[in-house]
Scaffold this motif. Sequence first.
Motif, short mmCIF file in Angstrom:
data_model
loop_
_atom_site.label_atom_id
_atom_site.label_comp_id
_atom_site.label_asym_id
_atom_site.label_seq_id
_atom_site.Cartn_x
_atom_site.Cartn_y
_atom_site.Cartn_z
N TYR A 207 0.84 -1.20 0.00
CA TYR A 207 0.00 0.00 0.00
C TYR A 207 0.88 1.26 0.00
N LEU A 208 1.91 1.25 0.83
CA LEU A 208 2.78 2.44 0.93
C LEU A 208 3.63 2.61 -0.33
N TYR A 209 4.05 1.49 -0.89
CA TYR A 209 4.85 1.56 -2.14
C TYR A 209 4.02 2.20 -3.25
N GLU A 210 2.78 1.72 -3.37
CA GLU A 210 1.93 2.25 -4.45
C GLU A 210 1.58 3.72 -4.20
N ALA A 211 1.35 4.06 -2.93
CA ALA A 211 1.03 5.46 -2.60
C ALA A 211 2.22 6.35 -2.94
N ARG A 213 4.50 5.79 -5.18
CA ARG A 213 4.61 5.89 -6.65
C ARG A 213 3.61 6.87 -7.24
N LYS A 214 2.48 6.98 -6.56
CA LYS A 214 1.46 7.94 -7.03
C LYS A 214 1.77 9.37 -6.56
N GLY A 215 2.87 9.52 -5.83
CA GLY A 215 3.25 10.86 -5.40
C GLY A 215 2.52 11.35 -4.17
N LYS A 216 1.96 10.44 -3.41
CA LYS A 216 1.26 10.85 -2.18
C LYS A 216 2.25 11.39 -1.15
N ASP A 217 1.75 12.26 -0.31
CA ASP A 217 2.56 12.81 0.77
C ASP A 217 2.43 11.88 1.97
N ILE A 218 3.55 11.31 2.39
CA ILE A 218 3.52 10.33 3.48
C ILE A 218 4.36 10.84 4.66
N LEU A 219 3.79 10.76 5.83
CA LEU A 219 4.46 11.25 7.04
C LEU A 219 4.61 10.07 8.01
N PHE A 220 5.84 9.79 8.39
CA PHE A 220 6.10 8.69 9.33
C PHE A 220 6.21 9.25 10.74
N GLU A 221 5.41 8.70 11.62
CA GLU A 221 5.32 9.21 13.01
C GLU A 221 6.12 8.32 13.95
N GLY A 222 7.31 8.77 14.31
CA GLY A 222 8.12 8.01 15.25
C GLY A 222 7.49 7.99 16.64
N ALA A 223 7.75 6.94 17.36
CA ALA A 223 7.34 6.88 18.77
C ALA A 223 8.63 6.80 19.59
N GLN A 224 8.51 7.07 20.90
CA GLN A 224 9.67 7.13 21.80
C GLN A 224 10.69 8.15 21.24
N GLY A 225 11.97 7.91 21.46
CA GLY A 225 12.95 8.89 21.00
C GLY A 225 14.29 8.21 20.82
N THR A 226 15.22 8.93 20.20
CA THR A 226 16.54 8.38 19.85
C THR A 226 17.23 7.72 21.04
N ALA A 250 12.62 -0.52 8.22
CA ALA A 250 12.28 -1.92 8.50
C ALA A 250 10.84 -2.04 8.98
N GLY A 251 10.39 -1.04 9.71
CA GLY A 251 9.07 -1.13 10.33
C GLY A 251 7.91 -0.81 9.41
N SER A 252 8.21 -0.45 8.16
CA SER A 252 7.10 -0.15 7.24
C SER A 252 7.31 -0.76 5.87
N GLY A 253 8.57 -1.12 5.56
CA GLY A 253 8.85 -1.68 4.25
C GLY A 253 9.07 -0.60 3.19
N ILE A 254 9.16 0.66 3.61
CA ILE A 254 9.42 1.73 2.63
C ILE A 254 10.92 1.71 2.30
N SER A 255 11.25 2.03 1.07
CA SER A 255 12.66 2.03 0.70
C SER A 255 13.33 3.31 1.18
N PRO A 256 14.57 3.21 1.70
CA PRO A 256 15.26 4.43 2.16
C PRO A 256 15.48 5.44 1.04
#
Length: 424
Positions: A207-211, A213-226, A250-256
């Motif tokens: 789902y994220l890969y296809e989104a 590719r379609k140019g969607k704006d994706i925001l990853f919300e980290g939890a905890q902290g460094t 690793a936690g979403s499968g999105i490519s770096p």
Amino acid sequence: MIRILIGAQWGDEGKGKIIDLLAQKSDIIVRYQGGNNAGHTVKFDQEKFVLHLIPSGILNPGKICVIANGVVIDLEALFREIEMLESKGIQVKGRLRVSEQAHLLFPYHRLMDQLRESQTEKKSVIGTTKKGIGPCYADKMARVGLRAGDLRHLDYFKDRLWSVLRERNRILSKIYKHEGVSFASIFPKMKSYRSRLMNYLCDTPLYLYEAARKGKDILFEGAQGTMLDVDHGTYPFVTSSNATVGGAIAGSGISPTLIDRVIGVVKAYTTRVGEGPFPSQFPSDLMKLIQTKGEEFGSTTGRPRRCGWFDAVIAHYAIRINGIDEMAVMKMDVLSGLKQIKIATAYRLGSRLLKEYPSSIRDFSRCTPVYETMRGWSENVQQVRRWKDLPLNAKKYVKRLEALMQTPIKILSVGSKRSQTIFL
Ligand code: GDP
Ligand code: IMO
Ligand code: MG
């Protein structure tokens, strides 16, 4: 645009508030690690929301939210959160995707977390949220976990749960002298969640890969902290996931290669909940003052947060580990009224002067900060909306933080509400 938002201290930096703001211009908001140990607060109008599992983007109408594979999901907590949101008129159905690969957190994980914390010797207590996060990730790595998608195949799920539970109960009884958890107290509940969960299950990496590719704006919300990251934080006083930028991959499968920007969030001072070294911690009178002024009580457990001066060594380390492009500095309003404000710029360890975070916990716990002292400001800044209207000493403080971090500060927060924000 694909952005990752990371906590650059020990969690509770104010990620929820920033995610809520940035989500206004995003299509999809993704949680990728941790579980309901997180507590992300968003305030607007007269409402206050604390989100534990569902991305904070859910409060922006129409946005799609994803709980990706790296998250551990306590289904009881998830459905409680969905009910809470729906009771306040926030639609969740149709807007939430849950990864089939996300691991499920069971009552025995919670129990093991609680028993371990209460029965271990004092020096080994971590001060966890007791939500079962560590034991659930341990099962994932030991390859004895169950995943959300396993509930599609009830026979398989039942069989596996049965054998895992038998093993876990042996540990509960032999090590913790506990009677254990019955299959009958878990399985029927899981079965009852099943049909509701099916509405949300999704192949989220695809789902994220296809989104993307379609140019969607994706925001990853980290939890905890460094500094709570299981590899890069103050191990063993950390959480059990990668709260740094790699966790998002690793936690979403999105490519770096698809990531455009990394945004860091820090408080204008530092806080930490639970055990573990904290060199710039305030003396007790100042601690009380900032705890009260900053309402520094955990969003998940209600525990008082330990408070201290801004630690530029830590912030700089977080920038290095995560490749942070820009910073948001939160809670500037809480520092109003202090005559002097200190910043930790290095550590002393015996006769050595350290400019970098030492990865050994033994060394870190012996570090004493080297402080730089600045003049404070007396004005209340909660109503300030433009940089030029900030008191001179507040501006100087922000500029000094920026110079020490060698990273542009793009957002300043002067209160907990959406509107109490200065964009630079
Ligand atoms: P998160 O876990 O990083 O999302 O942060 P938490 O929600 O656990 O804790 C941050 C707390 O600070 C929440 O109570 C927020 O409402 C509050 N907060 C966020 N930004 C500001 C700010 O600029 N000023 C003040 N006074 N409170 C803030
Ligand atoms: P958010 O996302 C602050 C801390 C706990 C404990 C350690 C391990 O709201 O910033 P765990 O239950 O994860 O095994 O506890 O990590 N901790 C947090 N501290 N903010 C959080 O999340 C935290 N999640 C866990 O207090 O010290
Ligand atoms: Mg929090």
